[in-house]
Design a protein around this motif. Structure first.
Motif, PDB file in Angstrom:
ATOM      1  N   UNK A   9      -3.139  12.785  52.491  1.00 40.24           N
ATOM      2  CA  UNK A   9      -3.640  11.810  51.525  1.00 40.24           C
ATOM      3  C   UNK A   9      -3.273  12.233  50.114  1.00 40.24           C
ATOM      4  N   UNK A  10      -2.895  11.257  49.303  1.00 40.67           N
ATOM      5  CA  UNK A  10      -2.712  11.465  47.862  1.00 40.67           C
ATOM      6  C   UNK A  10      -3.550  10.417  47.142  1.00 40.67           C
ATOM      7  N   UNK A  11      -4.395  10.886  46.236  1.00 45.93           N
ATOM      8  CA  UNK A  11      -5.291   9.980  45.517  1.00 45.93           C
ATOM      9  C   UNK A  11      -5.380  10.439  44.073  1.00 45.93           C
ATOM     10  N   UNK A  12      -5.422   9.495  43.156  1.00 42.64           N
ATOM     11  CA  UNK A  12      -5.635   9.818  41.755  1.00 42.64           C
ATOM     12  C   UNK A  12      -6.768   8.952  41.218  1.00 42.64           C
ATOM     13  N   UNK A  13      -7.016   9.045  39.927  1.00 45.02           N
ATOM     14  CA  UNK A  13      -8.166   8.371  39.328  1.00 45.02           C
ATOM     15  C   UNK A  13      -7.700   7.260  38.398  1.00 45.02           C
ATOM     16  N   UNK A  14      -8.038   6.044  38.742  1.00 39.94           N
ATOM     17  CA  UNK A  14      -7.770   4.937  37.826  1.00 39.94           C
ATOM     18  C   UNK A  14      -6.305   4.644  37.600  1.00 39.94           C
ATOM     19  N   UNK A  15      -5.489   4.679  38.672  1.00 38.31           N
ATOM     20  CA  UNK A  15      -4.072   4.363  38.516  1.00 38.31           C
ATOM     21  C   UNK A  15      -3.374   5.387  37.661  1.00 38.31           C
ATOM     22  N   UNK A  16      -2.872   4.983  36.497  1.00 38.56           N
ATOM     23  CA  UNK A  16      -2.210   5.908  35.580  1.00 38.56           C
ATOM     24  C   UNK A  16      -3.130   6.368  34.460  1.00 38.56           C
ATOM     25  N   UNK A  17      -4.417   6.053  34.539  1.00 37.58           N
ATOM     26  CA  UNK A  17      -5.342   6.434  33.475  1.00 37.58           C
ATOM     27  C   UNK A  17      -5.542   7.943  33.419  1.00 37.58           C
ATOM     28  N   UNK A  18      -5.373   8.628  34.546  1.00 39.70           N
ATOM     29  CA  UNK A  18      -5.670  10.059  34.612  1.00 39.70           C
ATOM     30  C   UNK A  18      -4.422  10.922  34.451  1.00 39.70           C
TER      31      UNK A  18
END
Length: 374
Positions: A49-58
């Motif tokens: 899994x790859x997950x980030x916060x708020x699209x490109x916000x982080x």
């Protein structure tokens, strides 16, 4: 004859959160995960899994860019290769591509899961062996409303689900944030640890004022108060206050950790497998931090169960997690895509048993939340 990688699939999955999750840079209502499925020539499947916060916000990677990187750049290099030598595959990707650590982490996690299933051993064994089967987990109070956050904290304390709390601040004026945090600390008293995450929102002058006020209010830890590239500010602030600083966005891997430690930083580091480029590189970072006397904290990018479990396997091999972990991502989502959710209780979570990561996909749930037309 070694099994070879037969196929790689990267799937965008959108799951609503249980409430708006407020950070300094954005407010989340939906979490998007990239679920990676690697199948080998013997029919086994590894999950990542790859997950980030708020699209490109982080950060510099979005879920959409992670999917593209895996399918357009990593997949052609990996399909047909032997699946057992993860180091060889990792070095190959390092030589052919730059950055994209979230995508790398998802691939490495899936390969570790695949290897664990092939050997009938948990991923923690592949990383050196688990020292802990139950790992502490804090909860982030991020509604932004003081009364609501107090009620939530007190309820979780009664349930014994969490006894450590983090608050996201930095989007309001400093003293407004300080009053919000101080009220929550006063309400929970000594029965809970309260920390804050500024998410790089302050300059050094503002951080000096804010940290003095937070220190007086009894807050235990301040995460990344200043911009990620301003390492000097972190060092100076860590020397000025006895309240520890948790370096997060400033530190991605072991080299970053060495540079900050060599500059004289005294505090703690938020390790994240996605930020480092995979579980093995996150543990390399931990080794450098331990040698420098810097505290360890298991961080998250609010992953779902698959990414959370991958991190838990890594953190379970560390003798001491000085500040615990924040592997609560699955609890923030309204639903799950695995057949058996994680067991959160007694202020922590159990490490799943079984080969590989110890989790399986719920195909119906995956189909329900899978983004259409991808």
């Amino acid at each position: 004859m070694f099994a070879t990688i037969r196929s790689i699939e990267a799937i965008l999955v959108d799951i609503p959160t249980i409430r708006p999750h407020q950070l300094a840079m954005t407010t989340m209502g939906v979490q998007t995960m990239v679920i990676v499925r690697i199948k080998d020539s013997e029919g086994l499947e590894g999950l990542g899994e790859a997950t980030t916060i708020g699209g490109l916000a982080y950060g510099q990677e979005s879920p959409e860019s992670v999917k593209l990187t895996i399918e357009a750049y990593f997949k052609p290099q990996l399909v047909g290769r032997p699946a057992d030598n993860i180091n060889t595959l990792r070095v190959m990707l390092n030589r052919s591509t730059r950055g994209n650590n979230l995508a790398r982490s998802a691939i490495e996690t899936a390969l570790l899961d695949l290897q664990g299933k092939r050997l009938n051993r948990p991923v923690s064994d592949l990383l050196g062996g688990a020292l802990h089967q139950h790992i502490p987990v804090l909860w982030t109070l991020a509604s932004g409303d003081t009364a609501r956050d107090i009620d939530e904290a007190l309820s979780l304390l009664v349930q014994k689900r969490h006894c450590d709390f983090k608050l996201k601040i930095g989007s309001r004026r400093v003293m407004d944030d300080v009053r919000h945090v101080a009220a929550i600390k006063e309400a929970v008293g000594e029965q809970a640890s309260v920390r804050v995450d500024v998410n790089q929102a302050w300059d050094e002058m503002t951080a000096t004022k804010g940290m003095a006020e937070l220190q007086a209010a009894g807050i235990d830890l301040v995460e990344q108060p200043t911009p990620m590239k301003d390492l000097g500010a972190l060092v100076r602030l860590s020397r000025k206050f006895h309240i520890p600083i948790l370096a997060d966005e400033s530190i991605a891997d072991a080299k970053d950790m060495f540079a900050l430690a060599a500059a004289g930083f005294a505090g703690a580091v938020a390790m994240k497998i996605a930020k480092a480029g995979g579980p093995t590189r996150a543990l390399e970072q931990a080794t450098v931090a331990q040698a420098a006397g810097i505290g360890l904290y298991g961080g998250t990018l609010l992953e779902g169960t698959i990414g959370t479990v991958a991190a838990l396997h890594a953190w379970s091999t560390l003798e001491t997690l000085h500040w615990g972990t924040e592997m609560f991502g699955p609890l923030l989502m309204k639903d799950d895509i695995v057949t058996k959710p994680l067991n959160f209780y007694d202020n922590g979570v159990d490490l799943p048993a079984g080969p590989g990561l110890g989790v399986e996909i719920d195909e119906d749930k995956l189909a329900e939340y899978r983004r259409k037309n991808q």
